[in-house]
Design a protein around this motif. Structure first.
Motif, PDB file in Angstrom:
ATOM      1  N   GLN A 292      63.881 -88.809 -42.739  1.00  0.00           N
ATOM      2  CA  GLN A 292      64.828 -87.837 -43.284  1.00  0.00           C
ATOM      3  C   GLN A 292      64.260 -86.424 -43.370  1.00  0.00           C
ATOM      4  O   GLN A 292      65.007 -85.466 -43.454  1.00  0.00           O
ATOM      5  CB  GLN A 292      65.271 -88.271 -44.692  1.00  0.00           C
ATOM      6  N   ASN A 293      62.935 -86.296 -43.369  1.00  0.00           N
ATOM      7  CA  ASN A 293      62.297 -84.996 -43.534  1.00  0.00           C
ATOM      8  C   ASN A 293      61.736 -84.473 -42.227  1.00  0.00           C
ATOM      9  O   ASN A 293      61.423 -85.243 -41.324  1.00  0.00           O
ATOM     10  CB  ASN A 293      61.152 -85.099 -44.551  1.00  0.00           C
ATOM     11  N   HIS A 294      61.573 -83.161 -42.186  1.00  0.00           N
ATOM     12  CA  HIS A 294      60.899 -82.529 -41.061  1.00  0.00           C
ATOM     13  C   HIS A 294      59.397 -82.727 -41.267  1.00  0.00           C
ATOM     14  O   HIS A 294      58.896 -82.548 -42.373  1.00  0.00           O
ATOM     15  CB  HIS A 294      61.243 -81.039 -41.007  1.00  0.00           C
ATOM     16  N   PHE A 295      58.687 -83.103 -40.234  1.00  0.00           N
ATOM     17  CA  PHE A 295      57.244 -83.283 -40.294  1.00  0.00           C
ATOM     18  C   PHE A 295      56.560 -82.196 -39.499  1.00  0.00           C
ATOM     19  O   PHE A 295      57.092 -81.717 -38.496  1.00  0.00           O
ATOM     20  CB  PHE A 295      56.845 -84.653 -39.725  1.00  0.00           C
TER      21      PHE A 295
ATOM     22  N   ARG B 207      52.952 -94.940 -41.544  1.00  0.00           N
ATOM     23  CA  ARG B 207      52.645 -94.256 -42.806  1.00  0.00           C
ATOM     24  C   ARG B 207      51.182 -94.543 -43.139  1.00  0.00           C
ATOM     25  O   ARG B 207      50.708 -95.668 -42.992  1.00  0.00           O
ATOM     26  CB  ARG B 207      53.564 -94.730 -43.912  1.00  0.00           C
ATOM     27  N   LYS B 208      50.480 -93.529 -43.575  1.00  0.00           N
ATOM     28  CA  LYS B 208      49.037 -93.592 -43.754  1.00  0.00           C
ATOM     29  C   LYS B 208      48.535 -94.804 -44.553  1.00  0.00           C
ATOM     30  O   LYS B 208      47.572 -95.435 -44.124  1.00  0.00           O
ATOM     31  CB  LYS B 208      48.533 -92.289 -44.372  1.00  0.00           C
TER      32      LYS B 208
ATOM     33  N   ILE C 100      55.481 -88.105 -50.549  1.00  0.00           N
ATOM     34  CA  ILE C 100      55.740 -89.001 -49.409  1.00  0.00           C
ATOM     35  C   ILE C 100      54.438 -89.080 -48.615  1.00  0.00           C
ATOM     36  O   ILE C 100      53.811 -88.051 -48.362  1.00  0.00           O
ATOM     37  CB  ILE C 100      56.866 -88.461 -48.505  1.00  0.00           C
ATOM     38  N   PRO C 101      54.011 -90.283 -48.226  1.00  0.00           N
ATOM     39  CA  PRO C 101      52.751 -90.381 -47.475  1.00  0.00           C
ATOM     40  C   PRO C 101      52.825 -89.694 -46.111  1.00  0.00           C
ATOM     41  O   PRO C 101      53.885 -89.589 -45.501  1.00  0.00           O
ATOM     42  CB  PRO C 101      52.539 -91.882 -47.299  1.00  0.00           C
TER      43      PRO C 101
ATOM     44  N   HIS D 112      43.887 -88.674 -32.497  1.00  0.00           N
ATOM     45  CA  HIS D 112      44.220 -89.297 -33.780  1.00  0.00           C
ATOM     46  C   HIS D 112      44.450 -88.149 -34.752  1.00  0.00           C
ATOM     47  O   HIS D 112      43.574 -87.306 -34.937  1.00  0.00           O
ATOM     48  CB  HIS D 112      43.056 -90.184 -34.227  1.00  0.00           C
ATOM     49  N   PHE D 113      45.638 -88.104 -35.370  1.00  0.00           N
ATOM     50  CA  PHE D 113      45.986 -86.969 -36.216  1.00  0.00           C
ATOM     51  C   PHE D 113      46.983 -87.382 -37.290  1.00  0.00           C
ATOM     52  O   PHE D 113      47.518 -88.494 -37.272  1.00  0.00           O
ATOM     53  CB  PHE D 113      46.574 -85.825 -35.379  1.00  0.00           C
ATOM     54  N   TYR D 114      47.210 -86.477 -38.228  1.00  0.00           N
ATOM     55  CA  TYR D 114      48.153 -86.696 -39.319  1.00  0.00           C
ATOM     56  C   TYR D 114      49.334 -85.745 -39.188  1.00  0.00           C
ATOM     57  O   TYR D 114      49.163 -84.567 -38.851  1.00  0.00           O
ATOM     58  CB  TYR D 114      47.506 -86.462 -40.687  1.00  0.00           C
ATOM     59  N   LEU D 115      50.514 -86.270 -39.488  1.00  0.00           N
ATOM     60  CA  LEU D 115      51.731 -85.475 -39.631  1.00  0.00           C
ATOM     61  C   LEU D 115      52.101 -85.536 -41.107  1.00  0.00           C
ATOM     62  O   LEU D 115      52.029 -86.597 -41.720  1.00  0.00           O
ATOM     63  CB  LEU D 115      52.869 -86.054 -38.791  1.00  0.00           C
ATOM     64  N   LYS D 116      52.490 -84.397 -41.658  1.00  0.00           N
ATOM     65  CA  LYS D 116      52.804 -84.366 -43.089  1.00  0.00           C
ATOM     66  C   LYS D 116      54.259 -83.959 -43.277  1.00  0.00           C
ATOM     67  O   LYS D 116      54.744 -83.044 -42.613  1.00  0.00           O
ATOM     68  CB  LYS D 116      51.880 -83.383 -43.806  1.00  0.00           C
TER      69      LYS D 116
END
Length: 163
Positions: free
Chosen positions: A50-53, A128-129, A100-101, A76-80
């Protein structure tokens, strides 16, 4: 006066993370940006999102040059998540959400002349992390290593050509 300075610092910190994320994204090489963009595209296809990352940061990056303008990429990376809804185009007011993770992504793909190749199909694993286990991380890397070693380079060396 000190209280006002503290308030301005805290207020600025709430709006800076998305700017910092954009700076982190802008610092990526173009080949890594393409993988992040593909990940965001696939993530946005899910109706549960539902959210923009935004790209948050890289954990591990590698590129293996196979010759003849072929490169194998692992990232390997994270999207928030941000407070903006999915599909937002103006990101100037999108601050990060901490309730939200993050999404933990690993992607590997083959590029030729800087473009992602359709074959072999890019491997993308985003969860999800908190759901990512050490075993999953090992499996991601093993899968990507198999991709890099199955590119058929021996066929090129086995070519006899025509006379």
């Amino acid at each position: 006066m000190a209280a006002l300075l503290l308030l301005l610092t805290i207020g600025g910190a709430l709006f800076c993370p998305s700017v910092d994320a954009q700076e982190a994204y802008e610092k990526l090489d173009e080949t890594f940006k393409k993988g992040v963009n593909l990940s965001l595209e696939k993530l946005n296809e899910h109706s549960s999102i539902q959210n923009h990352f935004l790209f948050f940061r890289s954990v591990t990056k590698s590129n293996v040059e196979a010759g003849f303008d072929v490169v194998f990429i692992y990232h390997h990376f994270y999207l928030k998540p941000t407070k903006c809804p999915k599909g937002t185009t103006d990101l100037s007011n999108c601050s990060f959400r901490n309730d939200i993770p993050m999404i933990d992504c690993a992607i590997c793909y083959k590029t030729f002349q800087g473009e992602i190749e359709a074959e072999p199909k890019p491997y993308l694993n985003c969860l999800r992390k908190p759901s990512v286990t050490p075993e999953m991380q090992v499996n991601r890397i093993e899968h990507c290593n198999r991709l890099a070693y199955s590119h058929g380079a021996s066929n090129l060396l086995a070519s006899t050509g025509t006379k």
